[in-house]
Enzyme design. Structure first.
Site, PDB file in Angstrom:
ATOM      1  N   HIS A 160       0.780  -1.279   0.088  1.00  0.00           N
ATOM      2  CA  HIS A 160       0.085   0.009   0.165  1.00  0.00           C
ATOM      3  C   HIS A 160       0.873   1.216  -0.044  1.00  0.00           C
ATOM      4  CE1 HIS A 160      -2.943   3.016   1.218  1.00  0.00           C
ATOM      5  NE2 HIS A 160      -3.936   2.109   0.815  1.00  0.00           N
TER       6      HIS A 160
ATOM      7  N   GLU B 295      -4.042   2.208  -7.242  1.00  0.00           N
ATOM      8  CA  GLU B 295      -4.512   3.299  -6.497  1.00  0.00           C
ATOM      9  C   GLU B 295      -3.657   4.394  -6.656  1.00  0.00           C
ATOM     10  OE1 GLU B 295      -6.497   1.792  -2.174  1.00  0.00           O
ATOM     11  OE2 GLU B 295      -4.250   1.664  -2.245  1.00  0.00           O
TER      12      GLU B 295
HETATM   13  P1  13P Z   1      -9.753   6.197   0.503  1.00  0.00           P
HETATM   14  O1  13P Z   1     -10.664   5.345   0.136  1.00  0.00           O
HETATM   15  O2  13P Z   1      -9.888   6.592   2.067  1.00  0.00           O
HETATM   16  O3  13P Z   1      -9.017   7.172  -0.610  1.00  0.00           O
HETATM   17  O4  13P Z   1      -8.431   5.198   0.605  1.00  0.00           O
HETATM   18  C1  13P Z   1      -7.974   4.381  -0.513  1.00  0.00           C
HETATM   19  C2  13P Z   1      -7.367   3.424   0.000  1.00  0.00           C
HETATM   20  O5  13P Z   1      -6.033   3.796   0.325  1.00  0.00           O
HETATM   21  C3  13P Z   1      -7.546   1.740  -0.059  1.00  0.00           C
HETATM   22  O6  13P Z   1      -6.550   1.002   0.257  1.00  0.00           O
END
Ligand code: 13P
Length: 258
Positions: free
Chosen positions: A95, A167
């Site tokens: 992450h 992401e």
């Molecule tokens: P948010 O949905 O708070 O933007 O976070 C996304 C995330 O990091 C999921 O792993």
């Protein structure tokens, strides 16, 4: 083609025993109304065992937010064996918050992926570019680089299952999501990269997904699911998000953008 749309709830470092109990009870009660969804709940490790116990007998799964590899003394870390032992089936790896806060390199991330695969935990590998990388036109090159370790593992073990979460860092926790066309381009790129090695991967989108935008995101071609941070730790938001995702999937093909 996977038949369930994945929703990964990444609680991050949020929650308490009572909030966890409230969220899990609500999801357990309503999940039968979402036949097209597959939910994976990733609470902090402290609440993993109770999440597994609460969800036992449902088709909701639990996942961890990280693991450690190797067998050397590693104070404070949690191994793949331990996660399996308490019922985790999935584990988020790489992450962006861990890459930034814990300075995790691609090499460490590859070792974690390997440990997950060896212990039959399905890794959810997060990749994504910073805003500077995007502005300089390097998005796809950055993602290709972040996927190198996963690709070499898949080449060595073609049967291994791995899920990729795209992401973009500039969308995580900011309230802005990537555009539909950007999501489609990056997801297609990731899928094509793995297809070159005869592997099909599910690709999730993460970054400010909420109840208001999930149906649009679900309708985008090449999106197999979403990974949700902030909106996953509020009962009303996550229930509403799942309701709308279920509807979004039903209209996939009709609402399809681009
Ligand atoms: P948010 O949905 O708070 O933007 O976070 C996304 C995330 O990091 C999921 O792993």
């Amino acid at each position: 083609m996977p038949n369930s749309f994945l929703i990964v709830a990444n609680w991050k470092m949020n929650g308490s025993r009572s909030l966890a109990a409230e969220l899990l009870a609500a999801l357990k009660l309503k999940h039968h109304t979402w036949p097209k969804l597959k939910l994976i709940i990733c609470p902090p490790n402290l609440y993993l065992a109770s999440a597994h116990n609460t969800l036992h007998g449902t088709n909701l799964s639990v996942g961890a937010q990280d693991l450690w590899f190797g067998s050397a003394p590693a104070t404070g870390n949690t191994s793949a064996d331990m996660l399996k032992d308490i019922g985790a089936e999935f584990v988020i790896i790489g992450h962006s918050e861990r890459r930034q806060l814990n300075l995790e390199s691609d090499l460490v991330i590859t070792s974690k992926l390997n440990a997950a695969i060896e212990h039959e935990l399905v890794p959810i590998l997060c990749v994504g570019e910073s805003i500077e990388q995007r502005r300089s036109g390097n998005t796809l090159a950055v993602i290709r680089q972040q996927l190198q370790g996963a690709i070499s593992l898949i080449r060595a073990r073609p049967q291994a299952k791995i899920i990729i979460a795209y992401e973009p860092i500039w969308c995580v926790g900011t309230g802005s999501r990537a555009s539909s066309i950007d999501i489609k381009i990056v997801h297609a790129f990731i899928k094509n990269l793995f297809m070159q090695y005869n592997t099909s991967v599910q690709v999730l989108y993460g970054g400010s997904v909420n109840a208001n935008n999930v149906a649009d995101i679900a309708a985008i071609e090449f999106v197999d699911g979403v990974i949700v941070g902030g909106a996953s730790i509020c009962k009303t938001s996550i229930l509403c998000l799942c309701d709308r995702a279920e509807l979004g999937i039903s209209s996939k093909g009709v609402l399809q953008v681009c």
